[in-house]
Scaffold this motif. Structure first.
Motif, PDB file in Angstrom:
ATOM      1  N   GLU A   1       0.833  -1.206   0.000  1.00  0.00           N
ATOM      2  CA  GLU A   1       0.000   0.000   0.000  1.00  0.00           C
ATOM      3  C   GLU A   1       0.865   1.252   0.000  1.00  0.00           C
ATOM      4  O   GLU A   1       0.626   2.197  -0.763  1.00  0.00           O
ATOM      5  CB  GLU A   1      -0.928  -0.003   1.215  1.00  0.00           C
ATOM      6  N   GLN A   2       1.883   1.278   0.856  1.00  0.00           N
ATOM      7  CA  GLN A   2       2.808   2.416   0.859  1.00  0.00           C
ATOM      8  C   GLN A   2       3.478   2.562  -0.503  1.00  0.00           C
ATOM      9  O   GLN A   2       3.618   3.677  -1.021  1.00  0.00           O
ATOM     10  CB  GLN A   2       3.887   2.230   1.932  1.00  0.00           C
ATOM     11  N   GLY A   3       3.907   1.448  -1.093  1.00  0.00           N
ATOM     12  CA  GLY A   3       4.574   1.497  -2.392  1.00  0.00           C
ATOM     13  C   GLY A   3       3.684   2.020  -3.490  1.00  0.00           C
ATOM     14  O   GLY A   3       4.115   2.817  -4.338  1.00  0.00           O
ATOM     15  N   ALA A   4       2.415   1.609  -3.485  1.00  0.00           N
ATOM     16  CA  ALA A   4       1.483   2.059  -4.520  1.00  0.00           C
ATOM     17  C   ALA A   4       1.241   3.558  -4.441  1.00  0.00           C
ATOM     18  O   ALA A   4       1.298   4.274  -5.458  1.00  0.00           O
ATOM     19  CB  ALA A   4       0.158   1.305  -4.381  1.00  0.00           C
ATOM     20  N   TYR A   5       0.973   4.050  -3.246  1.00  0.00           N
ATOM     21  CA  TYR A   5       0.695   5.481  -3.092  1.00  0.00           C
ATOM     22  C   TYR A   5       1.952   6.317  -3.323  1.00  0.00           C
ATOM     23  O   TYR A   5       1.878   7.445  -3.820  1.00  0.00           O
ATOM     24  CB  TYR A   5       0.100   5.751  -1.711  1.00  0.00           C
ATOM     25  N   SER A   6       3.104   5.778  -2.995  1.00  0.00           N
ATOM     26  CA  SER A   6       4.350   6.490  -3.248  1.00  0.00           C
ATOM     27  C   SER A   6       4.635   6.579  -4.750  1.00  0.00           C
ATOM     28  O   SER A   6       5.062   7.625  -5.243  1.00  0.00           O
ATOM     29  CB  SER A   6       5.509   5.791  -2.536  1.00  0.00           C
ATOM     30  N   ALA A   7       4.407   5.485  -5.467  1.00  0.00           N
ATOM     31  CA  ALA A   7       4.623   5.492  -6.921  1.00  0.00           C
ATOM     32  C   ALA A   7       3.708   6.491  -7.603  1.00  0.00           C
ATOM     33  O   ALA A   7       4.131   7.231  -8.505  1.00  0.00           O
ATOM     34  CB  ALA A   7       4.394   4.088  -7.479  1.00  0.00           C
ATOM     35  N   LEU A   8       2.445   6.532  -7.177  1.00  0.00           N
ATOM     36  CA  LEU A   8       1.496   7.480  -7.763  1.00  0.00           C
ATOM     37  C   LEU A   8       1.889   8.915  -7.418  1.00  0.00           C
ATOM     38  O   LEU A   8       1.838   9.812  -8.272  1.00  0.00           O
ATOM     39  CB  LEU A   8       0.090   7.178  -7.248  1.00  0.00           C
ATOM     40  N   SER A   9       2.296   9.127  -6.177  1.00  0.00           N
ATOM     41  CA  SER A   9       2.732  10.452  -5.746  1.00  0.00           C
ATOM     42  C   SER A   9       3.951  10.909  -6.528  1.00  0.00           C
ATOM     43  O   SER A   9       4.065  12.085  -6.907  1.00  0.00           O
ATOM     44  CB  SER A   9       3.052  10.414  -4.250  1.00  0.00           C
ATOM     45  N   LEU A  10       4.864   9.992  -6.792  1.00  0.00           N
ATOM     46  CA  LEU A  10       6.063  10.290  -7.586  1.00  0.00           C
ATOM     47  C   LEU A  10       5.691  10.820  -8.969  1.00  0.00           C
ATOM     48  O   LEU A  10       6.231  11.826  -9.449  1.00  0.00           O
ATOM     49  CB  LEU A  10       6.901   9.025  -7.705  1.00  0.00           C
ATOM     50  N   VAL A  11       4.730  10.147  -9.613  1.00  0.00           N
ATOM     51  CA  VAL A  11       4.306  10.538 -10.960  1.00  0.00           C
ATOM     52  C   VAL A  11       3.631  11.909 -10.944  1.00  0.00           C
ATOM     53  O   VAL A  11       3.964  12.798 -11.741  1.00  0.00           O
ATOM     54  CB  VAL A  11       3.358   9.486 -11.548  1.00  0.00           C
ATOM     55  N   PHE A  12       2.671  12.091 -10.035  1.00  0.00           N
ATOM     56  CA  PHE A  12       1.961  13.371  -9.968  1.00  0.00           C
ATOM     57  C   PHE A  12       2.907  14.509  -9.588  1.00  0.00           C
ATOM     58  O   PHE A  12       2.757  15.634 -10.069  1.00  0.00           O
ATOM     59  CB  PHE A  12       0.813  13.287  -8.965  1.00  0.00           C
ATOM     60  N   SER A  13       3.864  14.224  -8.724  1.00  0.00           N
ATOM     61  CA  SER A  13       4.842  15.237  -8.332  1.00  0.00           C
ATOM     62  C   SER A  13       5.643  15.713  -9.533  1.00  0.00           C
ATOM     63  O   SER A  13       5.898  16.915  -9.698  1.00  0.00           O
ATOM     64  CB  SER A  13       5.779  14.668  -7.265  1.00  0.00           C
ATOM     65  N   ALA A  14       6.038  14.776 -10.383  1.00  0.00           N
ATOM     66  CA  ALA A  14       6.786  15.138 -11.590  1.00  0.00           C
ATOM     67  C   ALA A  14       5.939  16.000 -12.530  1.00  0.00           C
ATOM     68  O   ALA A  14       6.414  16.996 -13.081  1.00  0.00           O
ATOM     69  CB  ALA A  14       7.253  13.869 -12.305  1.00  0.00           C
ATOM     70  N   VAL A  15       4.672  15.625 -12.696  1.00  0.00           N
ATOM     71  CA  VAL A  15       3.781  16.369 -13.586  1.00  0.00           C
ATOM     72  C   VAL A  15       3.559  17.789 -13.061  1.00  0.00           C
ATOM     73  O   VAL A  15       3.688  18.779 -13.800  1.00  0.00           O
ATOM     74  CB  VAL A  15       2.429  15.643 -13.730  1.00  0.00           C
TER      75      VAL A  15
END
Length: 228
Positions: free
Chosen positions: A196-210
């Motif tokens: 769960e932490q990994g999934a939300y972190s991966a999504l946050s990483l992408v949105f942060s870049a955008v």
């Protein structure tokens, strides 16, 4: 002897991993220990980085499928993520504004030039995108790349203990924080605590870049203008 660079790197990382498993401390993060050992070795042996990279670049190339692999926990949590998407977007947007704004302002307040401050602004974004942002705002991509690496390493070492000290234990909050603050290295660290932490972190990483790509060209010149 150039062929030895690749197995040497893998060997050093394996030893660092064993050390970390025996001595549970964030200061012995395997990536940080490996990086420090390799830098020391290259300097002591007077080995040029270009020569080292020529025979070990396969490890860098493997970062691409490794990042893609982060989509696996994302897929497993897709139904929960859909429900939380507005909250995730809002949290990451605020994180990006604070990160870009505070980094630029603090750098200028400490006497950095405008181009150096701009180079540090996208430090919380994964390296390829951060470098592109740096070029877009007329900064120094090399300085940006170094800032990104340092941010990721520091975040992967102190991020989890810092959240525990602040009593942040919710898996979603931990994942979003690590992804937005310290990109892929933070995500690789937090995924060790759970999918769960990994999934939300991966999504946050992408949105942060955008969001960073959209906001840096707008925020950085405004902050520089206000503080000069």
């Amino acid at each position: 002897m150039n062929w030895v660079y690749l197995p040497l790197t893998i060997g050093i990382y394996w030893l660092a991993l064993q050390l970390h498993r025996r001595i549970k401390t964030p200061l012995l993060n395997p990536v940080l220990v490996t990086l420090a050992a390799l830098v020391a070795l290259l300097l002591l042996a007077d080995i040029q980085y270009a020569a080292y990279d020529q025979y070990s670049h396969i490890l860098t190339d493997l970062l691409q499928p490794a990042v893609v692999a982060l989509g696996v926990p994302l897929y497993l949590q897709i139904h929960t993520i859909k429900r939380d998407l507005p909250k995730i977007l809002a949290a990451v947007l605020i994180a990006v504004i604070v990160a870009v704004g505070s980094t630029t302002a603090i750098a200028l307040a400490l006497g950095a030039s405008a181009d150096i401050a701009a180079s540090l602004a996208p430090k919380s974004v994964t390296t390829p995108i951060a470098v592109l942002i740096s070029e877009q705002i007329a900064a120094h991509p090399s300085i940006t790349a170094i800032a990104v690496i340092i941010t990721g390493l520091v975040g992967s070492v102190v991020g989890i203990p810092w959240m525990q000290a602040l009593n942040i234990h919710h898996p979603k909050a931990q994942g979003i924080a690590m992804g937005a603050a310290c990109h892929a290295l933070g995500t690789a660290r937090i995924v060790e605590l759970g999918e769960e932490q990994g999934a939300y972190s991966a999504l946050s990483l992408v949105f942060s870049a955008v969001f960073s790509a959209m906001l840096c060209p707008l925020l950085v010149p405004q902050i520089v203008s206000l503080m000069n």
